[in-house]
Design a protein around this motif. Structure first.
Motif, PDB file in Angstrom:
ATOM      1  N   VAL A 124      12.008 -31.870  13.530  1.00 40.48           N
ATOM      2  CA  VAL A 124      12.815 -30.834  12.872  1.00 40.48           C
ATOM      3  C   VAL A 124      14.284 -31.258  12.826  1.00 40.48           C
ATOM      4  CG1 VAL A 124      13.744 -28.492  13.208  1.00 40.48           C
ATOM      5  CG2 VAL A 124      11.268 -28.882  13.294  1.00 40.48           C
ATOM      6  N   THR A 125      14.787 -31.805  13.917  1.00 41.37           N
ATOM      7  CA  THR A 125      16.177 -32.276  13.947  1.00 41.37           C
ATOM      8  C   THR A 125      16.404 -33.294  12.828  1.00 41.37           C
ATOM      9  OG1 THR A 125      16.149 -32.070  16.358  1.00 41.37           O
ATOM     10  CG2 THR A 125      17.961 -33.320  15.405  1.00 41.37           C
ATOM     11  N   ALA A 126      15.473 -34.251  12.733  1.00 38.44           N
ATOM     12  CA  ALA A 126      15.617 -35.317  11.743  1.00 38.44           C
ATOM     13  C   ALA A 126      15.551 -34.763  10.318  1.00 38.44           C
ATOM     14  CB  ALA A 126      14.527 -36.364  11.961  1.00 38.44           C
ATOM     15  N   LEU A 127      14.562 -33.912  10.062  1.00 40.75           N
ATOM     16  CA  LEU A 127      14.391 -33.387   8.700  1.00 40.75           C
ATOM     17  C   LEU A 127      15.555 -32.486   8.303  1.00 40.75           C
ATOM     18  CD1 LEU A 127      10.565 -32.654   8.922  1.00 40.75           C
ATOM     19  CD2 LEU A 127      11.666 -34.425   7.520  1.00 40.75           C
ATOM     20  N   LEU A 128      16.057 -31.738   9.253  1.00 36.55           N
ATOM     21  CA  LEU A 128      17.209 -30.883   8.983  1.00 36.55           C
ATOM     22  C   LEU A 128      18.439 -31.739   8.668  1.00 36.55           C
ATOM     23  CD1 LEU A 128      18.491 -28.086   8.920  1.00 36.55           C
ATOM     24  CD2 LEU A 128      18.708 -28.179  11.409  1.00 36.55           C
ATOM     25  N   ALA A 129      18.597 -32.807   9.419  1.00 35.01           N
ATOM     26  CA  ALA A 129      19.731 -33.706   9.178  1.00 35.01           C
ATOM     27  C   ALA A 129      19.640 -34.306   7.774  1.00 35.01           C
ATOM     28  CB  ALA A 129      19.750 -34.817  10.229  1.00 35.01           C
ATOM     29  N   ALA A 131      18.105 -33.060   5.127  1.00 34.25           N
ATOM     30  CA  ALA A 131      18.379 -32.031   4.119  1.00 34.25           C
ATOM     31  C   ALA A 131      19.881 -31.764   4.019  1.00 34.25           C
ATOM     32  CB  ALA A 131      17.622 -30.751   4.465  1.00 34.25           C
ATOM     33  N   LEU A 132      20.543 -31.681   5.157  1.00 32.81           N
ATOM     34  CA  LEU A 132      21.994 -31.439   5.159  1.00 32.81           C
ATOM     35  C   LEU A 132      22.731 -32.590   4.486  1.00 32.81           C
ATOM     36  CD1 LEU A 132      22.227 -30.032   8.789  1.00 32.81           C
ATOM     37  CD2 LEU A 132      23.043 -28.814   6.757  1.00 32.81           C
ATOM     38  N   ALA A 133      22.324 -33.819   4.805  1.00 31.20           N
ATOM     39  CA  ALA A 133      22.986 -34.991   4.223  1.00 31.20           C
ATOM     40  C   ALA A 133      22.796 -34.990   2.706  1.00 31.20           C
ATOM     41  CB  ALA A 133      22.428 -36.270   4.834  1.00 31.20           C
ATOM     42  N   LYS A 134      21.597 -34.611   2.252  1.00 28.97           N
ATOM     43  CA  LYS A 134      21.341 -34.588   0.803  1.00 28.97           C
ATOM     44  C   LYS A 134      22.148 -33.503   0.114  1.00 28.97           C
ATOM     45  CE  LYS A 134      16.978 -36.981   0.600  1.00 28.97           C
ATOM     46  NZ  LYS A 134      15.513 -36.885   0.650  1.00 28.97           N
ATOM     47  N   VAL A 139      26.828 -35.456   8.528  1.00 32.56           N
ATOM     48  CA  VAL A 139      25.930 -35.034   9.601  1.00 32.56           C
ATOM     49  C   VAL A 139      25.846 -36.088  10.703  1.00 32.56           C
ATOM     50  CG1 VAL A 139      23.613 -34.170  10.124  1.00 32.56           C
ATOM     51  CG2 VAL A 139      24.513 -33.957   7.809  1.00 32.56           C
ATOM     52  N   GLY A 140      25.841 -35.626  11.938  1.00 30.50           N
ATOM     53  CA  GLY A 140      25.575 -36.515  13.068  1.00 30.50           C
ATOM     54  C   GLY A 140      24.411 -35.980  13.874  1.00 30.50           C
ATOM     55  N   ILE A 141      23.699 -36.879  14.542  1.00 27.45           N
ATOM     56  CA  ILE A 141      22.673 -36.444  15.499  1.00 27.45           C
ATOM     57  C   ILE A 141      22.998 -37.046  16.855  1.00 27.45           C
ATOM     58  CG2 ILE A 141      20.234 -36.442  16.153  1.00 27.45           C
ATOM     59  CD1 ILE A 141      19.472 -36.806  13.273  1.00 27.45           C
ATOM     60  N   LEU A 142      23.164 -36.166  17.836  1.00 28.61           N
ATOM     61  CA  LEU A 142      23.326 -36.626  19.212  1.00 28.61           C
ATOM     62  C   LEU A 142      21.964 -36.448  19.877  1.00 28.61           C
ATOM     63  CD1 LEU A 142      26.271 -35.618  21.582  1.00 28.61           C
ATOM     64  CD2 LEU A 142      23.995 -36.137  22.382  1.00 28.61           C
ATOM     65  N   ASP A 143      21.327 -37.564  20.202  1.00 23.89           N
ATOM     66  CA  ASP A 143      20.011 -37.511  20.823  1.00 23.89           C
ATOM     67  C   ASP A 143      20.205 -37.263  22.310  1.00 23.89           C
ATOM     68  OD1 ASP A 143      17.446 -37.811  21.689  1.00 23.89           O
ATOM     69  OD2 ASP A 143      17.158 -39.829  20.884  1.00 23.89           O
ATOM     70  N   ALA A 144      20.047 -35.999  22.713  1.00 28.46           N
ATOM     71  CA  ALA A 144      20.308 -35.634  24.105  1.00 28.46           C
ATOM     72  C   ALA A 144      19.032 -35.644  24.934  1.00 28.46           C
ATOM     73  CB  ALA A 144      20.965 -34.252  24.169  1.00 28.46           C
ATOM     74  N   ASP A 145      17.927 -36.042  24.319  1.00 28.49           N
ATOM     75  CA  ASP A 145      16.677 -36.140  25.076  1.00 28.49           C
ATOM     76  C   ASP A 145      16.660 -37.516  25.743  1.00 28.49           C
ATOM     77  OD1 ASP A 145      14.235 -35.874  26.160  1.00 28.49           O
ATOM     78  OD2 ASP A 145      13.177 -35.411  24.306  1.00 28.49           O
ATOM     79  N   ILE A 146      17.487 -37.634  26.791  1.00 26.57           N
ATOM     80  CA  ILE A 146      17.749 -38.934  27.418  1.00 26.57           C
ATOM     81  C   ILE A 146      16.470 -39.568  27.963  1.00 26.57           C
ATOM     82  CG2 ILE A 146      18.982 -40.026  29.342  1.00 26.57           C
ATOM     83  CD1 ILE A 146      20.879 -39.243  27.209  1.00 26.57           C
ATOM     84  N   THR A 147      15.564 -38.732  28.471  1.00 27.42           N
ATOM     85  CA  THR A 147      14.358 -39.307  29.064  1.00 27.42           C
ATOM     86  C   THR A 147      13.227 -39.488  28.048  1.00 27.42           C
ATOM     87  OG1 THR A 147      13.788 -37.105  29.806  1.00 27.42           O
ATOM     88  CG2 THR A 147      14.822 -38.551  31.407  1.00 27.42           C
ATOM     89  N   THR A 174      21.981 -44.052   9.330  1.00 27.16           N
ATOM     90  CA  THR A 174      20.688 -44.075   8.640  1.00 27.16           C
ATOM     91  C   THR A 174      20.893 -44.268   7.132  1.00 27.16           C
ATOM     92  OG1 THR A 174      20.488 -41.756   7.977  1.00 27.16           O
ATOM     93  CG2 THR A 174      19.999 -42.291  10.288  1.00 27.16           C
ATOM     94  N   CYS A 175      19.774 -44.433   6.410  1.00 31.38           N
ATOM     95  CA  CYS A 175      19.833 -44.624   4.944  1.00 31.38           C
ATOM     96  C   CYS A 175      20.634 -43.533   4.252  1.00 31.38           C
ATOM     97  CB  CYS A 175      18.428 -44.641   4.346  1.00 31.38           C
ATOM     98  SG  CYS A 175      17.382 -45.911   5.041  1.00 31.38           S
ATOM     99  N   ASN A 176      20.527 -42.289   4.748  1.00 31.60           N
ATOM    100  CA  ASN A 176      21.243 -41.181   4.121  1.00 31.60           C
ATOM    101  C   ASN A 176      22.633 -40.953   4.721  1.00 31.60           C
ATOM    102  OD1 ASN A 176      19.574 -39.688   2.018  1.00 31.60           O
ATOM    103  ND2 ASN A 176      18.086 -39.993   3.659  1.00 31.60           N
ATOM    104  N   GLY A 177      23.086 -41.903   5.503  1.00 34.57           N
ATOM    105  CA  GLY A 177      24.441 -41.777   6.051  1.00 34.57           C
ATOM    106  C   GLY A 177      24.555 -40.872   7.262  1.00 34.57           C
ATOM    107  N   ILE A 178      23.438 -40.575   7.908  1.00 30.61           N
ATOM    108  CA  ILE A 178      23.481 -39.744   9.119  1.00 30.61           C
ATOM    109  C   ILE A 178      23.884 -40.616  10.302  1.00 30.61           C
ATOM    110  CG2 ILE A 178      22.096 -38.313  10.682  1.00 30.61           C
ATOM    111  CD1 ILE A 178      20.189 -37.961   8.130  1.00 30.61           C
ATOM    112  N   LYS A 179      24.860 -40.139  11.058  1.00 29.48           N
ATOM    113  CA  LYS A 179      25.336 -40.919  12.209  1.00 29.48           C
ATOM    114  C   LYS A 179      24.525 -40.555  13.440  1.00 29.48           C
ATOM    115  CE  LYS A 179      29.968 -41.314  10.391  1.00 29.48           C
ATOM    116  NZ  LYS A 179      31.337 -40.772  10.421  1.00 29.48           N
ATOM    117  N   VAL A 180      23.984 -41.565  14.104  1.00 27.87           N
ATOM    118  CA  VAL A 180      23.097 -41.316  15.244  1.00 27.87           C
ATOM    119  C   VAL A 180      23.619 -41.985  16.516  1.00 27.87           C
ATOM    120  CG1 VAL A 180      20.786 -41.719  16.197  1.00 27.87           C
ATOM    121  CG2 VAL A 180      21.048 -41.104  13.779  1.00 27.87           C
ATOM    122  N   VAL A 181      23.672 -41.205  17.587  1.00 33.91           N
ATOM    123  CA  VAL A 181      23.956 -41.774  18.897  1.00 33.91           C
ATOM    124  C   VAL A 181      22.816 -41.392  19.830  1.00 33.91           C
ATOM    125  CG1 VAL A 181      25.464 -41.657  20.912  1.00 33.91           C
ATOM    126  CG2 VAL A 181      26.458 -41.842  18.644  1.00 33.91           C
TER     127      VAL A 181
END
Ligand SMILES: Nc1ncnc2c1ncn2[C@@H]1O[C@H](COP(=O)(O)OP(=O)(O)O)[C@@H](O)[C@H]1O
Ligand SMILES: [Mg+2]
Length: 348
Positions: A124-129, A131-134, A139-147, A174-181
């Protein structure tokens, strides 16, 4: 012997490292005891029952009190803050959040949360990102699921993709310009296990927030650790969250698990922006009929309990799992997210 006030004063030197304030100010000092034969004691009321920092705070308190004239023994016991006290402590701690890198400007932070794992939070996080980018949003995604970080894999981002620049770390794009950490971008091997406790997790999250060069973002999505774990609480404490997107599946009864997640958002004083039910039904490709594979929906009740809109009920899409595994989530067809994205951005 010191007076109660002198004991309180001495204890202002003891910090809760996670909240960055002292234990007196946070309301964590209770039941101060003073005996004439040189023993003093108090109860340290903790934010999380098994707070991994409790022994550090206890040792700091013992040291601070033993330094007072006349004190021979110190006895620190543990207690727990009530929900109301915890909320007050969080609010005090919140004023102390790490400063955002001066080059960054982040308009809103939305956490994607679920009661339990495997309901499709990362998808859901990815798909929402996407859609927002489009829709032209930064949009940025901070992957806080460290484990259990899975965002880089969904987007096909290679490990080691996080590079350092002069001013901080550069997110992968990403391809759509989403920044991921994500921690996975730092690890050498994608499946290297990460076994970290709350405070370390909170440190990494704060670094991702502060030291990553996000630039100007309309929205930062945070893929949260599962449920109401210590890690999830640490993440919520570490970031200025504007709202929570709660992902559920029909398997989750409107009961315990979701109520716990909702209680957590309430305690943290973060509003629920909306509820998304994932894997809600399956549309048979042959007969076109909808089947409730995982049983009847509870999404309506959950949204009502949360006092938030039900943003969407998403079908099972086998294609989604395949594209996710192949690192091509950006190719997925999930038209509902167009509306979800608009609705979330329209909220205050
Ligand atoms: N709507 C869906 N239809 C089919 N498969 C899905 C759907 N949502 C998620 N999945 C799959 O379910 C699994 C768990 O999803 P994921 O997003 O990793 O969940 P979480 O982050 O909550 O653990 C993944 O294999 C994912 O591809
Ligand atoms: Mg996940």
């Amino acid at each position: 012997m010191p007076t109660e006030q002198e004991i309180r004063d001495a204890l202002t030197k003891v910090m809760d490292p996670e909240l960055g304030k002292n234990i007196v100010e946070l309301g964590m000092v209770r039941d101060i005891r003073i005996t004439p034969d040189g023993e003093v004691g108090f109860a340290l009321a903790l934010t999380i029952p098994n707070c991994p920092l409790k022994n550090k705070m206890k040792a700091d308190a013992e040291q601070a009190l033993l330094a007072l004239p006349g004190v021979k023994y110190v006895d620190v016991t543990f207690a727990q803050l009530s929900p109301a006290e915890l909320q007050a402590a969080m609010e005090k701690g919140r004023g102390n959040l790490p400063q955002l890198n001066l080059l960054n400007k982040i308009d809103r932070v939305l956490c994607v949360l679920s009661g339990k794992g495997g309901v499709g939070k990362s998808s859901v996080t990815a798909l929402l990102a996407v859609a927002l980018a489009k829709q032209g949003k930064q949009v940025g995604i901070l992957d806080a699921d460290i484990t259990g970080p899975s965002i880089p894999k969904l987007f096909g981002l290679p490990t080691g993709g996080l590079r350092g620049g002069e001013g901080g770390m550069l997110p992968a794009i990403t391809c759509n310009g989403i920044k991921v950490v994500s921690i996975n971008l730092l690890l050498k091997e994608e499946d290297a296990p990460v076994i970290w406790r709350g405070p370390m997790i909170s440190g990494v999250i704060q670094q991702f927030w502060r030291d990553a060069l996000w630039g100007s973002l309309d929205v930062l999505l945070v893929d949260m650790p599962p449920g109401t774990s210590d890690a999830a609480i640490s993440v919520m404490q570490s970031l200025p969250v504007n709202g929570v997107v709660l992902v559920t599946s029909p398997q989750e009864l409107a009961g315990m698990v979701v109520r716990k997640a909702l209680n957590m958002t309430k305690t943290m004083n973060v509003p629920v922006a909306g509820v998304i039910e994932n894997m809600a039904y399956f549309t048979c490709p042959d007969c076109g009929k909808q089947h409730d594979i995982f049983g009847p929906s509870h999404a309506g009740e959950i949204a009502k309990t949360a006092g938030a809109p039900l943003l969407a009920r998403l079908p099972l899409r086998p294609q989604l799992a395949m594209l996710g595994d192949a690192g091509q989530i950006e190719e997925a067809d999930a038209p509902e997210f167009e509306q979800i994205a608009r609705q979330l951005m329209a909220m205050e």
